[in-house]
Scaffold this motif. Structure first.
Motif, PDB file in Angstrom:
ATOM      1  N   UNK A  78       0.730 -50.179  29.357  1.00 51.58           N
ATOM      2  CA  UNK A  78      -0.082 -50.687  28.256  1.00 51.58           C
ATOM      3  C   UNK A  78      -1.162 -51.642  28.752  1.00 51.58           C
ATOM      4  N   UNK A  79      -0.893 -52.329  29.859  1.00 48.97           N
ATOM      5  CA  UNK A  79      -1.875 -53.251  30.434  1.00 48.97           C
ATOM      6  C   UNK A  79      -2.783 -52.526  31.422  1.00 48.97           C
ATOM      7  N   UNK A  80      -2.189 -51.717  32.297  1.00 43.40           N
ATOM      8  CA  UNK A  80      -2.956 -51.137  33.401  1.00 43.40           C
ATOM      9  C   UNK A  80      -3.834 -49.967  32.985  1.00 43.40           C
ATOM     10  N   UNK A  81      -3.370 -49.128  32.076  1.00 39.52           N
ATOM     11  CA  UNK A  81      -4.140 -47.930  31.760  1.00 39.52           C
ATOM     12  C   UNK A  81      -5.521 -48.267  31.187  1.00 39.52           C
ATOM     13  N   UNK A  82      -5.619 -49.196  30.250  1.00 43.87           N
ATOM     14  CA  UNK A  82      -6.971 -49.566  29.801  1.00 43.87           C
ATOM     15  C   UNK A  82      -7.832 -50.110  30.931  1.00 43.87           C
ATOM     16  N   UNK A  83      -7.255 -50.960  31.774  1.00 45.95           N
ATOM     17  CA  UNK A  83      -8.030 -51.564  32.857  1.00 45.95           C
ATOM     18  C   UNK A  83      -8.493 -50.525  33.871  1.00 45.95           C
ATOM     19  N   UNK A  88       3.535 -38.698  26.529  1.00 43.14           N
ATOM     20  CA  UNK A  88       3.484 -40.102  26.963  1.00 43.14           C
ATOM     21  C   UNK A  88       3.511 -40.196  28.484  1.00 43.14           C
ATOM     22  N   UNK A  89       4.303 -39.326  29.136  1.00 41.98           N
ATOM     23  CA  UNK A  89       4.362 -39.326  30.601  1.00 41.98           C
ATOM     24  C   UNK A  89       3.027 -38.928  31.222  1.00 41.98           C
ATOM     25  N   UNK A  90       2.270 -38.090  30.527  1.00 41.91           N
ATOM     26  CA  UNK A  90       0.980 -37.656  31.055  1.00 41.91           C
ATOM     27  C   UNK A  90       0.089 -38.847  31.383  1.00 41.91           C
ATOM     28  N   UNK A  91       0.165 -39.906  30.599  1.00 40.68           N
ATOM     29  CA  UNK A  91      -0.694 -41.068  30.836  1.00 40.68           C
ATOM     30  C   UNK A  91      -0.304 -41.801  32.121  1.00 40.68           C
ATOM     31  N   UNK A  92       0.973 -41.749  32.477  1.00 44.58           N
ATOM     32  CA  UNK A  92       1.384 -42.305  33.771  1.00 44.58           C
ATOM     33  C   UNK A  92       0.737 -41.520  34.911  1.00 44.58           C
ATOM     34  N   UNK A  93       0.728 -40.198  34.779  1.00 47.79           N
ATOM     35  CA  UNK A  93       0.127 -39.359  35.819  1.00 47.79           C
ATOM     36  C   UNK A  93      -1.389 -39.555  35.874  1.00 47.79           C
ATOM     37  N   UNK A 101       9.427 -36.507  39.981  1.00 48.93           N
ATOM     38  CA  UNK A 101       8.169 -36.011  39.425  1.00 48.93           C
ATOM     39  C   UNK A 101       6.946 -36.578  40.137  1.00 48.93           C
ATOM     40  N   UNK A 102       7.150 -37.217  41.275  1.00 53.21           N
ATOM     41  CA  UNK A 102       6.045 -37.907  41.935  1.00 53.21           C
ATOM     42  C   UNK A 102       4.977 -36.952  42.451  1.00 53.21           C
ATOM     43  N   UNK A 103       5.326 -35.687  42.640  1.00 54.49           N
ATOM     44  CA  UNK A 103       4.373 -34.676  43.111  1.00 54.49           C
ATOM     45  C   UNK A 103       3.421 -34.226  42.010  1.00 54.49           C
ATOM     46  N   UNK A 104       3.707 -34.572  40.775  1.00 55.77           N
ATOM     47  CA  UNK A 104       2.942 -34.012  39.658  1.00 55.77           C
ATOM     48  C   UNK A 104       1.481 -34.462  39.610  1.00 55.77           C
ATOM     49  N   UNK A 105       1.139 -35.730  39.884  1.00 52.56           N
ATOM     50  CA  UNK A 105      -0.284 -36.083  39.831  1.00 52.56           C
ATOM     51  C   UNK A 105      -1.174 -35.235  40.746  1.00 52.56           C
ATOM     52  N   UNK A 106      -0.843 -35.049  42.043  1.00 52.08           N
ATOM     53  CA  UNK A 106      -1.717 -34.172  42.834  1.00 52.08           C
ATOM     54  C   UNK A 106      -1.701 -32.726  42.351  1.00 52.08           C
ATOM     55  N   UNK A 107      -0.554 -32.252  41.860  1.00 52.69           N
ATOM     56  CA  UNK A 107      -0.516 -30.890  41.320  1.00 52.69           C
ATOM     57  C   UNK A 107      -1.426 -30.780  40.099  1.00 52.69           C
TER      58      UNK A 107
END
Length: 560
Positions: free
Chosen positions: A279-284, A259-264, A342-348
């Motif tokens: 739930x609102x932003x990811x589809x958009x 589930x966290x992967x979708x935030x990244x 965990x904020x470094x995870x998206x660029x990693x």
């Protein structure tokens, strides 16, 4: 009275309709400055986003034995209510408009009616240990300046320190705003900021509600909704195969991590900080580009599965250890996962996904990422500017940059501040001290990416914090020398055992033998071995060690 749940604006929350009390069994107020500033950032974002849109701040769980009486024991929501009270008090004392100040005053402190013999009273009553302090310095108008002058020694407990520190950072930030902007924020908080209030007549019911609201279990996740949308957009003949791929990725990562992967993924694609629910932003921002254009299979093949694989490698550090190049990548990941965020995870993840066949690139990329992350950790850069820095990095990567991306670079001021923090009272910053000491220990041991398997790792002082008056410590260190050196890097080491309050105060020779040595059950730390090799522990030894140890990290992180 049955369970009731209602949305209420803060003007109703902080009104005569509720008389909040924190029960004695609740833990003390503990939000730090990062959380307080994050709350302010979220409200500021709502302020500039939409003049009419309501902003939902979460929920409260209350025990209200009598639904017609205002008395309400707070079972969940203490931290938020207390921080909101501090924020309203800061806005009150900064308000240049008397009418605004009065409205804010009455939200924090019920005014009472003198002619009727009704005394003013707090809207929120903290635990007995904290209520008098909070009423005196926060809920009473024009006492915040007195609060901010209080030293650590003048404060009775950590809760009082948190109240002071949060008032300070909120006042510093809001003081830089215009009065009109502060008034607009106050209006937003009062009229358009909502809490969901769940109330029940007894404690047992409240705890059941609290458990259900906070349980992860197999509750429906946003990722379940996304799965339904994606698989439903795929041709029927392929749906079963793609559903199986999706479920395999979820099983490999675990439900919560998946589930966290979708935030990244949202951050990688949108390159912006989240403003609304996933739930609102990811589809958009992500999904519609695939599902609305007949490319749902591409989302699974090109986005979900490669990033899920990258995330698995990130969490497990399981690239081929027999290949020296990939071993370096694992080492950087082992370091990064020890950070307190965990904020470094998206660029990693971006790098692991897009350069999955290039360990040399990943080695250089993750080295620079760890340097940036460690500097921000030491400088206690809080969530919003930290995420903003990583977003800028993602934008530069998307524009074609790589290891040379400018967002990796530390300015001269950032390097200087990082050096100062390293040279300062490191022990006092709990999220920082263990990371820095483990990083240093790895360098001293010349064991890149070493993974410590100890169940317990504690940070200990050599020169104790409270030596006995008749101890050798008092003879060897003047009081001002003890005050200066006690919490600095040169006086700290790592132990793989619980702290022993009696042993902490042993004189140096005894402490080495009975508390620090392998004979005492301590193993595996180069930093501790170095301390044991010192024949004496004096201010001169500490000064030498401080220079040596900070120098090692300054060199590693290129801070000059």
């Amino acid at each position: 009275m049955p369970l009731k749940a209602h949305e209420h604006p803060l003007k109703k929350i902080f009104s005569a309709d509720f008389d909040f009390a924190i029960p004695h069994y609740q833990r003390p107020y503990a939000w730090g400055t990062e959380q307080a500033l994050q709350l302010l950032d979220d409200l500021e974002d709502a302020l500039v986003r939409d003049a009419a849109e309501p902003y939902f701040l979460g929920s409260l769980v209350l025990v209200k034995p009598d639904e017609n009486a205002p008395r309400a024991d707070v079972i969940d929501g203490q931290q938020r209510l207390t921080t909101l009270s501090i924020l309203l008090a800061v806005l009150r004392d900064l308000a240049e408009n008397d009418e605004v100040a009065v409205v804010l005053r009455d939200m924090v402190l019920e005014p009472g009616v003198a002619l009727d013999g009704i005394k003013a009273k707090p809207r929120l009553l903290l635990r007995d240990q904290d209520s008098g302090f909070f009423t005196t310095y926060v809920q009473t108008p024009n006492r915040l300046d007195d609060l901010l002058k209080l030293s650590d020694h003048a404060l009775a407990n950590d809760s009082h320190r948190a109240i002071r520190d949060n008032a300070k950072v909120l006042q510093e930030r809001l003081s830089s705003w215009t009065d009109d902007k502060r008034s607009a924020l106050a209006a937003l908080a009062r009229n358009r900021t909502f809490l969901v209030v769940v109330s029940t007549p007894d404690l047992a019911s409240a705890h059941r509600i609290f458990s259900v609201m906070n349980a992860r279990g197999l509750d429906l996740e946003p990722s379940d909704i996304f799965k339904s949308e994606v698989i439903g957009s795929i041709d029927a003949a392929q749906q079963q195969a793609y559903a199986k791929s999706w479920e395999t990725a979820e099983q490999n990562l675990g439900r919560t991590t998946f589930a966290d992967l979708f935030l990244h993924l949202r951050m990688i694609v949108a390159k912006a900080r989240g403003q609304r629910e996933l739930l609102i932003e990811f589809p958009q921002q992500v999904l519609n580009a695939y599902t609305k254009t007949g490319r749902a299979t591409s989302f699974v093949d090109d986005m979900l599965m490669p990033y899920a694989t990258a995330y698995t490698h990130l969490l497990n550090q399981d690239y081929d250890e027999h290949d020296a190049s990939w071993s370096k990548v694992n080492n950087w990941l082992r370091r990064l996962v020890q950070l307190d965020n965990n904020d470094w995870r998206p660029p990693a993840l971006w790098a692991l996904r897009n350069h999955d066949d290039d360990p040399a690139f990943l080695d250089g990329f993750l080295r620079r990422l760890e340097r940036l992350a460690a500097s921000m950790l030491l400088r206690r850069v809080y969530t919003t500017p930290r995420v903003t820095r990583y977003i800028e990095l993602l934008k530069q990567l998307d524009a074609g940059a790589g290891v040379d991306a400018e967002a990796f670079d530390l300015t001269a001021d950032e390097r200087h501040e990082t050096r100062e923090r390293l040279d300062g009272e490191l022990y006092k910053v709990q999220p920082v001290r263990k990371y820095v000491l483990l990083r240093l220990d790895e360098l001293l041991a010349n064991a890149p990416g070493v993974s410590y398997k100890h169940k317990i790792i504690t940070v200990e002082h050599v020169l104790p914090r409270n030596p006995r008056n008749d101890s050798q410590w008092v003879k060897d260190f003047a009081e001002d020398e003890r005050a200066f050196w006690t919490h600095r890097l040169g006086n700290l080491l790592l132990l793989n055992r619980n702290k022993n309050s009696q042993a902490q105060n042993y004189d140096f020779a005894t402490k080495k033998e009975k508390y620090f040595s392998p004979a005492a059950g301590v193993t595996g730390f180069a930093l501790t071995t170095n301390v044991i090799m010192e024949p004496v522990w004096t201010p001169d030894v500490l000064e030498r060690r401080q220079v040596e140890l900070t120098g090692i990290l300054v060199k590693e992180w290129e801070l000059n």
